[in-house]
Each structure stands twice: as C-alpha cells, then as structure tokens.
Design an enzyme around this catalytic site. Structure first.
Site, short mmCIF file in Angstrom:
data_model
loop_
_atom_site.label_atom_id
_atom_site.label_comp_id
_atom_site.label_asym_id
_atom_site.label_seq_id
_atom_site.Cartn_x
_atom_site.Cartn_y
_atom_site.Cartn_z
CB THR A 277 -0.89 0.03 1.26
OG1 THR A 277 -0.07 0.33 2.38
CG2 THR A 277 -1.60 -1.28 1.50
CB CYS A 278 0.28 4.87 -0.26
SG CYS A 278 -1.09 5.06 0.85
CG HIS B 233 3.82 -6.90 11.83
ND1 HIS B 233 4.23 -5.66 12.26
CD2 HIS B 233 3.66 -6.80 10.49
CE1 HIS B 233 4.31 -4.85 11.22
NE2 HIS B 233 3.98 -5.52 10.14
CD GLU C 109 -6.22 3.16 7.46
OE1 GLU C 109 -7.16 3.10 6.68
OE2 GLU C 109 -5.17 2.53 7.29
CD GLN D 16 -4.84 -0.01 1.60
OE1 GLN D 16 -4.39 0.00 2.74
NE2 GLN D 16 -4.72 1.02 0.78
CG MET E 257 -9.62 22.27 4.33
SD MET E 257 -9.03 20.61 4.64
CE MET E 257 -7.54 20.99 5.51
#
Lengths: 293, 424
Positions: free
Chosen positions: B49-50, B100, B115, B121, B194
């Site tokens: 992932t990022c 982990h 989140e 993911q 924003m």
C-alpha cells in the site's frame, strides 16, 4: 365451588400484584441500563433497555386488563391506575419511535423519566376502585379518557424530545464531544419527531375536549356545573392554546430551534406537574374518569 | 516450519523509499510466482500500500534462512542493493509475525490509527495470493484469523469512532444538524484545496445543490463544473445566502467576508431554518459572533482541528483494549500452530489403530458368516466407536502436551510406545 372461586380470585390478585411490581422493577432496571449506556456508549445496552421497557409494558398491560376483569369496568379511577395507563401508552409510543436504529439513543431521555413515573405509580399503587355512577361508564367517557391519556403521553414524550433537541443544539454550539448528545439523531430529525408528536397529540386533545364537553353536558344532572371552572379544564384549554401557538410560530418561522424546544419543554413539564398535583390533591369538580367529588 | 514477515512502513522509511519498494498491483502475481519458485512452493502474501510493503512467508526450514531469501528477492525484484533498505526493514518470526499482521489488519499500526482502508487492502492482498494459489494452510489460517480479530477490534472497541480528518469531521457535523443532505444546498465561498475536499465529501454524502462564489466568476465556474454546480460572483453572495444550508468559506481575504448581519438577514429570509457555517480560511472569513445566532452553527479551522484532536486522543485511549484482543488472538494462533506439530503423530496413531481394527474386524466377520448385512454394519460401527473412544483422550492430551512442554520428547515417546514409523 365458592371456595374454588375465592382461590382463583386470590391467585389473580396475587399475579396482578406480582406483575405490577415486576413492571416497576423492569422500568427501573431499563433506566439503569440506559444510564450505563450514556456512560460507556455500548449500543447493545440500548436493545437490552428497550427489551426491559417492553417487558414492563406488557406486565402493566396485564395489570390493567386484570383489574378491568376484577372490577367489571375500565380501571381509570385513581392515580395508580391512571399512571399505569399513562406508562403503557408512553412506552408504546417510545417503542414505535425506536423502530429506527438512529432513534434509539433517545431512550436515554425517555426511560429514566418513565422509571420515575413507575416509582410514583408504585407509591400510589392501584387500590380498589370506587363505585362510579352509570353515566361514567359509557363509551363516550371511555373514548374521552383514552384520548386524553394518549394526547398527554404524546405531549410528555414530545417534551422529553425537546430536551434532547436542546442538549444536541448546545453540544453543537459549544463544540463538546464524548457526550450522549453526539449519539442523538440530527437536529432536523429531532425537530421533525418533536412536532410530529405534538401534531398527533393536538388533534387527539382537541377532539377529546369536545367529547368531554358533550359527555359532561349530557351528564350535567350528575356532575352539576362546577366542572366548567375546574383547574383541569382551565389547564386543558391553556394547553390547546399553547400548542396551537407553538405550531403557528414554527410554521411562520418566527421561532425555531432551541428556544422553541425550551418553550415546549418548560410549558409541557409545568402543565404535567400541575396536572399531577391536581390529581394528587384531588382539586376540582371530579377526578380522572372517576366519581365526582 | 517457519512463518516470517519482512517489510517497511511509514514509521521505518520515508515516502521515497516506500515508493521504490512498492509492488505495482498488476505485477504482484508475477512476484508471488517468482518468490514461490525461489522458496519451493512456500505460502506467500504480498501486502503493498502507500504506507507499507510487507511480505508474509510460511515455509519449511529456519526463519533466518527464509528472511535472507526474502531480502534477496526484494533486492533483485526492485534492482536495489540490500544496504539501501536493510536499515528500514523490519522482520518478525512465528508468533511475532502473526501479532504484526493482526495489528496491521486491525489498523493499530496505521498512520491514522483506526482507519478502515487497511483491512480492505490486506484482504485484497490475501484474495489475490489465494487466487494465484500462493497460500498454504498456515497462511490461510493466519489471514482468516487476522480478519476476525480486525472485525472484533472494530466492533468491541471505539478505535474507529470519530472522524480524524478536517473534511470528514465537517461532514459528520453536517449530518448531526441535517437529517438528509440530498435536499440541502451548499455555498462555497472562495476556493482552496481544503474547501474543495470538504465539498467533495459533502457531495459524496449526497448534497443536492452546489453554488460556488468567487471574486472571479470564471474561477468559480471551474470548481462549480466539477460538481454540476452554479457559479456566482462574490458580490452577489447576499442574494444567494438565504438558499444555503451549509456555507464553506475559504477565501484568501485579509478581512471578514461573512458578517453577522449578513447571516442574520439570511436566517430571517429562510424562516430560521438551521445553517452550518464552516470557516476554513486563515485568517478567518466569518465573524465569530455568528455562532451566537440561534440556529447557526459556526466551526472554524481551530474548532475542527480540536474535534479531530479529541477523536485521535479517544482512539489512542482505546489502544490497550485493542492490544489485549490482538494478544489473545496471537495466543490462540500459536496454540493452533503448535498443535500442527503433533498432527503427523496423531494421523499415524489413528491410521495404526484403524489398521488393527480393520484387520481384526475382517477376521472376525469371516468367521461369522451367518450375520446379516445390517448386523455386519452394526459390528463395524461398534469397532469404530471403540477405537474413536480409546483415541479421544490420548489425542487431546498429546495436543495439550505439545503446547505446554518440550514437544519433541512427548512425540518421540508416543511414537516409541505405539511403534509409529513416520519420522518427526
């Protein structure tokens, strides 16, 4: 045979008493559970509280039916019986409102109030019903009293909803978090529910006043003329004017939001307390659906 | 058998390194295939992932050798020298590797704790590996357990409650005020990243009508076009303010743009229907006393940041409870992993007993030819029940002993006693 009848009668009386105190306990427990929910926010507690209140409601309904069978007429007379019917109707309305998941946190406002009423009902527990004149047993009176109770229950729930509205609005203004206000439905939804409750209560109340007038006029030989100036009648008229006024100003947009919610709460609560006081002190030309004094 | 994980994340590396070590989604099947070829059909999952890149491997042999192979594979695949990433690489074995993954899936290891993206993911990474037939029994169980734990963490704690970004908090507040956003109108005053993000979140939530007000109508039109909205000049804002249920203001103006009188007038025109004013400009666009008006709810950037700050703090306070759930999950998984060591012994024990049962049963039934088919079935069923009953207690005890004590000793004794041939 008589001995068997006496035993059945005693058993019914015993079961009625048991159901009555069981119902009070259920209401108190439901309030405790909902207060724990206010503290920890666990949604499972809300469904438990709802079940407890529903259980209390069923028990009170059984008490109501049982006493109706016992006395051969609808048990409206006396504060204990009146409060029982009031509780049954209030709980019914709350359970209808709670069908939507989002509405459930409102029980944090409703159930503690019902528990207090249940406690008062426990103190003034239903006793034997006094004999009523035959004029008081007609269908007109039955509909009249039932509608009065229904309207009062709707107004009572509306006043508690208005308190929830005020809490929510204040929480949004003061930007507080982590309180019950955060879990309440949106302000717009609360406003809609509040005025829907009053919207149902108002016509019921206006209709019942008309029915009450017709009944009292028809029974004027028994009741006399004193009931015209009974504090209860004066209060009822005041309520009709107040709710018509609140509808009008909301519709015109003259007053909306927290100020109107405050007004609904304080006037409804004051009227309810006064009404309860009149009932307790037995002031006026007659008691609720009972024998004229 | 060793279970290992090697990877980097946002805490151990900067974005440049993470970008270099990331696996493109369409290349992952090939990477899985290469790694399995290298490690002779090991169980493998690649999570990329990022914010993280992790490789989970289950294979026979020592963990150290396995981790060395994984490092070499990363190095070859990304054409980088090991020294370029080895300092940022974390490695875990067995129970630690499981722990982990459970923390990652439960979003306890994320940049924004709680989140909800990471679970999806990790799930996608596992599904892809499973579809490529790159997983084995242990990897399957490990990931299934991770999903169960992540769901439990979410449902029994408040780790994902309360939004932690400015735009999502603004949307939450809008939902707290209005019952349904589809019939609501939002006016965006000025433009900026924003305000655009907040507007996007509101539109995603269903806001029906968008009006963009700017000094330059052309600039307003650009933003309005993105949301099928209407562009107006800032000068005509007063004429449109009464339509606004939500106002997002983020101009670069040095002074006040939204005055109390303006809002009061708009409120009167809209019959005191509630208004939500979001001021994300710096310096502020809206007069602070607007919040004193009934039915108007004004939130500036500091107020919104305070809400996100409280929510982040509340999530942190839940971490201990989440770690308890993860620890319990790791214990259960380790127990299951240990019980696998006893599996060959238990299987051979069962085979041995059943071989004896079948042999003796055949002899006996040969000498009882007068029995009907139904009686023969009944006798066979009886022998099966006897064997199962005899084996039940030893099998439970073997699993228990393997977990509690030195398993090789216990299994050797069992094998010696019953003459089981299969080696450990």
């Amino acid at each position: 045979m008589d001995a068997v009848c006496v035993q059945v009668y005693m058993l019914m009386a015993w079961l009625t008493t048991l159901s009555f105190y069981g119902a009070i306990a259920a209401y108190i427990f439901s309030a405790v559970v909902v207060l724990v929910y206010v503290r920890n926010g666990n949604n499972d507690l809300l469904s438990r509280a709802k079940k407890l209140a529903a259980f209390g409601n069923v028990l009170l309904l059984l008490v109501f039916i049982s006493r109706g069978i016992e006395f051969g007429r609808i048990p409206f007379t006396g504060l204990g019986d009146s409060l029982n019917l009031f509780l049954v109707l209030c709980t019914g309305i709350i359970l209808l409102l709670q069908r939507e998941e989002k509405m459930r946190p409102l029980m944090a406002y409703y159930l503690p109030a019902l528990a207090i009423l249940a406690l008062i009902s426990g103190i003034f527990s239903p006793s034997s019903l006094s004999e009523a004149p035959k004029e008081l047993n007609g269908l007109l009176l039955f509909v009249h009293v039932l509608l009065v109770f229904l309207a009062f229950a709707l107004f009572f729930i509306a006043s508690l909803t208005s308190m929830a509205y005020v809490t929510k609005a204040q929480s949004l203004k003061r930007m507080t978090s982590g309180t019950i206000a955060e879990r309440l439905p949106s302000l717009e939804r609360l406003d809609k529910v509040l005025f829907r409750l009053i919207g149902f209560g108002y016509p019921a109340f206006a209709l019942t006043l008309a029915l009450g007038f017709a009944w009292a006029y028809g029974s004027r030989d028994t009741l006399g003329e004193t009931w015209y100036f009974s504090p209860r009648i004066v209060l009822a008229l005041f309520m009709v004017i107040f709710y018509a006024f609140s509808f009008h100003i909301r519709r015109r947009g003259l007053l909306r939001g927290p100020k109107l919610a405050y007004l609904v709460f304080f006037v409804s609560t004051a009227l309810f307390v006064m009404y309860l006081g009149i009932e307790l002190m037995q002031i006026g030309g007659y008691t609720m659906g009972g024998t004229p004094s | 058998m060793s279970l290992v994980v090697a990877g980097i994340n946002h805490t151990t590396s900067d974005i440049a390194l993470r970008e270099r070590l990331a696996f493109a989604q369409d290349k992952i099947p090939e990477a899985l295939s290469q790694l399995r070829h290298r490690l002779e059909d090991a169980g493998v999952v690649i999570v990329s992932t990022c914010n993280r890149m992790e490789i989970y491997v289950n294979h026979v042999g020592e963990a150290t050798d396995l981790l060395r192979e994984v490092r070499q594979f990363i190095s070859q695949w990304h054409e980088m020298d090991e020294s370029e990433f080895s300092d940022s690489l974390y490695e875990h074995e067995d129970a630690e590797a499981a722990g982990h993954l459970f923390r990652v899936a439960a979003s306890l290891d994320s940049m924004v704790v709680g989140e909800d993206q990471i679970l999806g993911q990790v799930h996608d990474a596992y599904i892809l590996a499973h579809a490529e037939q790159a997983t084995d029994k242990i990897i399957n169980n490990l990931f299934q357990k991770a999903f169960t734990i992540a769901k439990k963490v979410r449902s029994t704690t408040k780790i994902s409650e309360g939004k932690v970004s400015i735009s999502s908090v603004a949307v939450d507040l809008a939902v707290s005020i209005f019952m349904d956003l589809t019939d609501k109108t939002v006016i965006v005053v000025g433009s900026g990243e924003m305000s655009e993000l907040t507007l996007k979140c509101l539109v995603d939530k269903g806001v029906g009508c968008v009006i963009v007000a700017n000094r330059s109508v052309e600039n307003a039109q650009i933003l309005a076009d993105q949301f099928n909205g209407e562009a107006i000049a800032l000068d005509s804002l007063d004429d449109h303010l009464q339509r606004a249920d939500i106002v997002i203001s983020s101009t670069g103006a040095p002074g006040i743009v939204l005055h109390r009188d303006q809002i009061a007038q708009a409120l009167k025109q809209r019959s005191n229907q509630p208004m939500f004013v979001i001021d994300i400009a710096l310096p502020r666009d809206a007069e602070a006393s607007i919040n004193d008006l009934d039915n108007v709810y004004l939130y500036d950037i500091d107020n919104l940041k305070a809400v996100t700050g409280k929510n982040i703090e509340a999530r942190r306070n839940e971490l201990d409870r989440c770690y308890q759930i993860v620890d319990h999950g790791v214990e259960q998984f380790s127990r299951w992993l240990h019980s696998l060591i006893a599996e060959p012994t238990i299987v051979s024990l069962s085979h041995e007993f059943n071989a004896v049962r079948t042999r003796e049963l055949t002899k006996t039934l040969d000498s009882l030819k007068h029995l009907s088919d139904a009686d023969r079935e009944e006798v066979e069923y009886l022998t099966k029940r006897i064997v199962n009953n005899i084996l039940q207690q030893p099998m439970t005890q073997i699993k228990q002993e393997v977990h509690d004590a030195d398993h090789s000793g216990v299994l050797q004794i069992v094998r010696r006693i019953f003459g089981l041939k299969e080696s450990l």
